[in-house]
Design a protein around this motif. Structure first.
Motif, PDB file in Angstrom:
ATOM      1  N   PRO A  86       0.803  -1.235   0.000  1.00 47.05           N
ATOM      2  CA  PRO A  86       0.000   0.000   0.000  1.00 47.05           C
ATOM      3  C   PRO A  86       0.832   1.279   0.000  1.00 47.05           C
ATOM      4  O   PRO A  86       0.289   2.354  -0.304  1.00 47.05           O
ATOM      5  N   TYR A  87       2.116   1.204   0.367  1.00 46.47           N
ATOM      6  CA  TYR A  87       2.949   2.409   0.371  1.00 46.47           C
ATOM      7  C   TYR A  87       3.337   2.834  -1.045  1.00 46.47           C
ATOM      8  O   TYR A  87       3.815   3.957  -1.235  1.00 46.47           O
ATOM      9  N   ALA A  88       3.218   1.927  -2.013  1.00 42.21           N
ATOM     10  CA  ALA A  88       3.582   2.269  -3.390  1.00 42.21           C
ATOM     11  C   ALA A  88       2.662   3.372  -3.908  1.00 42.21           C
ATOM     12  O   ALA A  88       1.444   3.344  -3.704  1.00 42.21           O
ATOM     13  N   ALA A  89       3.251   4.374  -4.561  1.00 43.19           N
ATOM     14  CA  ALA A  89       2.495   5.503  -5.090  1.00 43.19           C
ATOM     15  C   ALA A  89       3.226   6.061  -6.295  1.00 43.19           C
ATOM     16  O   ALA A  89       4.223   5.485  -6.757  1.00 43.19           O
ATOM     17  N   ALA A  90       2.728   7.202  -6.775  1.00 46.31           N
ATOM     18  CA  ALA A  90       3.334   7.788  -7.963  1.00 46.31           C
ATOM     19  C   ALA A  90       4.801   8.130  -7.747  1.00 46.31           C
ATOM     20  O   ALA A  90       5.624   7.992  -8.658  1.00 46.31           O
ATOM     21  N   LYS A  91       5.116   8.564  -6.548  1.00 48.43           N
ATOM     22  CA  LYS A  91       6.496   8.944  -6.269  1.00 48.43           C
ATOM     23  C   LYS A  91       7.189   7.972  -5.319  1.00 48.43           C
ATOM     24  O   LYS A  91       8.244   8.281  -4.783  1.00 48.43           O
ATOM     25  N   VAL A  92       6.588   6.814  -5.096  1.00 43.53           N
ATOM     26  CA  VAL A  92       7.185   5.779  -4.246  1.00 43.53           C
ATOM     27  C   VAL A  92       7.193   4.469  -5.028  1.00 43.53           C
ATOM     28  O   VAL A  92       6.134   3.914  -5.329  1.00 43.53           O
ATOM     29  N   SER A  93       8.386   3.998  -5.364  1.00 42.84           N
ATOM     30  CA  SER A  93       8.531   2.742  -6.104  1.00 42.84           C
ATOM     31  C   SER A  93       8.749   1.605  -5.122  1.00 42.84           C
ATOM     32  O   SER A  93       9.465   1.763  -4.117  1.00 42.84           O
ATOM     33  N   PHE A  94       8.135   0.476  -5.402  1.00 42.76           N
ATOM     34  CA  PHE A  94       8.204  -0.679  -4.504  1.00 42.76           C
ATOM     35  C   PHE A  94       8.754  -1.875  -5.267  1.00 42.76           C
ATOM     36  O   PHE A  94       8.154  -2.312  -6.262  1.00 42.76           O
ATOM     37  N   ALA A  95       9.898  -2.405  -4.828  1.00 41.28           N
ATOM     38  CA  ALA A  95      10.522  -3.575  -5.443  1.00 41.28           C
ATOM     39  C   ALA A  95      10.493  -4.720  -4.441  1.00 41.28           C
ATOM     40  O   ALA A  95      10.974  -4.571  -3.302  1.00 41.28           O
ATOM     41  N   GLU A  96       9.941  -5.863  -4.872  1.00 45.28           N
ATOM     42  CA  GLU A  96       9.748  -6.980  -3.955  1.00 45.28           C
ATOM     43  C   GLU A  96      10.222  -8.277  -4.591  1.00 45.28           C
ATOM     44  O   GLU A  96      10.309  -8.381  -5.821  1.00 45.28           O
ATOM     45  N   ASN A 130       9.099  10.763   6.966  1.00 48.47           N
ATOM     46  CA  ASN A 130      10.244  11.673   7.028  1.00 48.47           C
ATOM     47  C   ASN A 130      10.618  12.182   5.644  1.00 48.47           C
ATOM     48  O   ASN A 130      11.038  13.338   5.487  1.00 48.47           O
ATOM     49  N   VAL A 131      10.479  11.315   4.616  1.00 49.66           N
ATOM     50  CA  VAL A 131      10.761  11.752   3.252  1.00 49.66           C
ATOM     51  C   VAL A 131       9.801  12.863   2.855  1.00 49.66           C
ATOM     52  O   VAL A 131      10.204  13.909   2.309  1.00 49.66           O
ATOM     53  N   ARG A 132       8.513  12.671   3.121  1.00 47.35           N
ATOM     54  CA  ARG A 132       7.515  13.673   2.743  1.00 47.35           C
ATOM     55  C   ARG A 132       7.709  14.983   3.494  1.00 47.35           C
ATOM     56  O   ARG A 132       7.500  16.070   2.938  1.00 47.35           O
ATOM     57  N   ARG A 133       8.114  14.883   4.756  1.00 48.89           N
ATOM     58  CA  ARG A 133       8.227  16.089   5.575  1.00 48.89           C
ATOM     59  C   ARG A 133       9.506  16.858   5.312  1.00 48.89           C
ATOM     60  O   ARG A 133       9.516  18.091   5.353  1.00 48.89           O
ATOM     61  N   HIS A 134      10.600  16.146   5.078  1.00 44.26           N
ATOM     62  CA  HIS A 134      11.908  16.804   5.038  1.00 44.26           C
ATOM     63  C   HIS A 134      12.543  16.845   3.651  1.00 44.26           C
ATOM     64  O   HIS A 134      13.441  17.666   3.419  1.00 44.26           O
ATOM     65  N   ALA A 135      12.113  15.961   2.755  1.00 48.75           N
ATOM     66  CA  ALA A 135      12.755  15.936   1.435  1.00 48.75           C
ATOM     67  C   ALA A 135      12.001  16.768   0.410  1.00 48.75           C
ATOM     68  O   ALA A 135      12.485  16.969  -0.706  1.00 48.75           O
ATOM     69  N   GLY A 136      10.809  17.204   0.735  1.00 50.79           N
ATOM     70  CA  GLY A 136      10.056  18.032  -0.191  1.00 50.79           C
ATOM     71  C   GLY A 136       9.035  17.234  -0.977  1.00 50.79           C
ATOM     72  O   GLY A 136       9.124  16.013  -1.117  1.00 50.79           O
ATOM     73  N   GLY A 137       8.061  17.970  -1.544  1.00 51.12           N
ATOM     74  CA  GLY A 137       6.984  17.316  -2.253  1.00 51.12           C
ATOM     75  C   GLY A 137       7.411  16.673  -3.558  1.00 51.12           C
ATOM     76  O   GLY A 137       6.722  15.775  -4.075  1.00 51.12           O
ATOM     77  N   ASP A 138       8.528  17.126  -4.141  1.00 50.52           N
ATOM     78  CA  ASP A 138       8.980  16.565  -5.419  1.00 50.52           C
ATOM     79  C   ASP A 138       9.924  15.381  -5.244  1.00 50.52           C
ATOM     80  O   ASP A 138      10.361  14.801  -6.253  1.00 50.52           O
TER      81      ASP A 138
END
Length: 406
Positions: free
Chosen positions: A281-291, A316-324
């Motif tokens: 469920p964490y996979a999204a447009a800006k989150v790639s999931f390799a399994e 932490n990525v969303r909060r500190h790394a920016g929306g892009d």
């Protein structure tokens, strides 16, 4: 989560009571054996036989009395010591002068030491000193003069009983200290678990309200300011916490008592689950999931905690790394452990920022990530180079997962 209370009892006294019970029986038979081998040295053997009958019945009948500090009452100790003293004083009446002059054993022999040791285990070195004194006087009366061997035996019983009584007192203090330490550890773990849950939910919402309020201004700005104050207060409460007073058993023989509250899963089936299903469920447009192509089984509690740690890393990525910023999740099923790597292409973490955040009470990495992995017996390694993103490597051993997690 259901809760259950686990009671841990610690006592170094109980083995001493069991040893004393065995000592009393063995030394009773030993005293009878000494009498039998030196029967010719007794002018009035009937007195000795009558005493040994009483000693035999008393020793066996009072075995339950020397099983714990509660059962070993002051009245019993006084009666036990009186029997020992009576046997010492009766020795000159039963034995001939040769037996006395040659330093032969008294009727109770070394059984007397058991009475003194009971005082030592029950009340410590002061009680031992109190009980040793009449024994010393009775031995001097029995011998008629302070001979070398008599004084030697008296001093030996005195020193040994006082030493054992002192050791018992130190052991009791150590038990209380250990109970306190274990309870603090249990409380700390519970506080860290609550801090992780609060950080994953309430604190992040308050932080978001503060940021949005500052942008909007007006009444929203005031609301944001209040949210910021509550965030600081809540972080301070979570990082401090309260430690309950440790409990001590009413029965001294049972030692110190620690009550640790543990969680029990509400899931009907706590069998292994596929970690991939929790991370997908964490996979999204800006989150790639390799399994991996095959399932990655872990016990349900371990899999949920590992997935929560991955979620905290993505927060932490969303909060500190920016929306892009983009993030990648990689799952590796190794023979002895499961490795999950979360990497982003953000600006990275400046050197010393994590230590500063912990000092300010911002414990996201310390608790939500590292704390979870530590409780699972695993580890969390964070590598960040300014300008090149951040990588978090989470490892959970399979052997620990099979044994079960808290």
């Amino acid at each position: 989560m259901a809760r259950r209370e686990r009671v841990i009892r610690m006592s170094v006294e109980q083995p001493l009571w069991r040893a004393l019970s065995g000592y009393r029986v063995l030394t009773m038979f030993y005293a009878v054996g000494l009498f039998a081998t030196a029967y010719d040295e007794f002018d009035r053997p009937g007195i000795a036989i009558a005493f040994y009958v009483v000693l035999f019945v008393w020793t066996l009948a009072t075995l339950p009395r020397v099983q714990s500090a509660v059962a070993c009452t002051k009245r019993f100790l006084a009666a036990d010591l009186a029997i020992a003293l009576t046997g010492i004083v009766l020795t000159p009446l039963a034995a001939n002068d040769h037996h006395i002059d040659s330093g032969g054993p008294t009727l109770p022999s070394i059984w007397t030491a058991g009475s003194v040791l009971a005082f030592a285990i029950k009340g410590g070195w002061r009680w031992a000193a109190f009980a040793s004194t009449p024994v010393a006087v009775a031995n001097l009366i029995e011998r008629g003069s302070p001979a070398r061997d008599t004084v030697h035996n008296v001093v030996l019983v005195w020193v040994a009983s006082i030493a054992i009584g002192y050791v018992v007192e130190v052991a009791r203090a150590s038990e209380r200290t250990l109970a306190r330490a274990l309870e603090i550890e249990a409380t700390t773990r519970e506080r860290e678990r609550l801090a992780r849950d609060i950080h994953d939910g309430v604190l992040q919402v308050l932080a978001m309200v503060q940021r949005r309020g500052a942008v909007l201004g007006g009444e929203a700005g005031e609301l944001g300011r209040m949210a910021g104050e509550q965030e600081i207060a809540l972080r301070t409460l979570v990082s401090g916490g309260l430690v309950p007073v440790s409990r001590v058993s009413l029965d001294a023989a049972e030692g110190a008592v620690v009550r640790a509250v543990e969680e029990e899963s509400d899931d009907v089936d706590d069998g292994p689950v596929d970690l991939r299903s929790l991370l997908a469920p964490y996979a999204a447009a800006k989150v790639s999931f390799a399994e991996p192509g095959a399932p990655v089984p872990l016990p349900a509690p371990a899999a949920k905690e590992l997935a929560a740690a991955v979620g905290a890393a993505l927060d932490n990525v969303r909060r500190h790394a920016g929306g892009d910023a983009r993030a990648w999740i990689l799952v590796e099923d190794e023979p002895g452990e499961v490795v999950v790597t979360v990497r982003d292409d953000g600006p990275g973490i400046p050197e010393g920022r994590l230590a500063q955040a912990e000092g300010e009470g911002r414990l996201g990495v310390a608790l939500s990530i590292r704390g979870r992995l530590r409780d699972l017996g695993g580890s969390a390694e964070l590598v960040s180079i300014p300008g090149q993103g951040t990588e978090v490597e989470l490892k959970v051993p399979k052997a620990r997962g099979k044994a079960g997690t808290r």
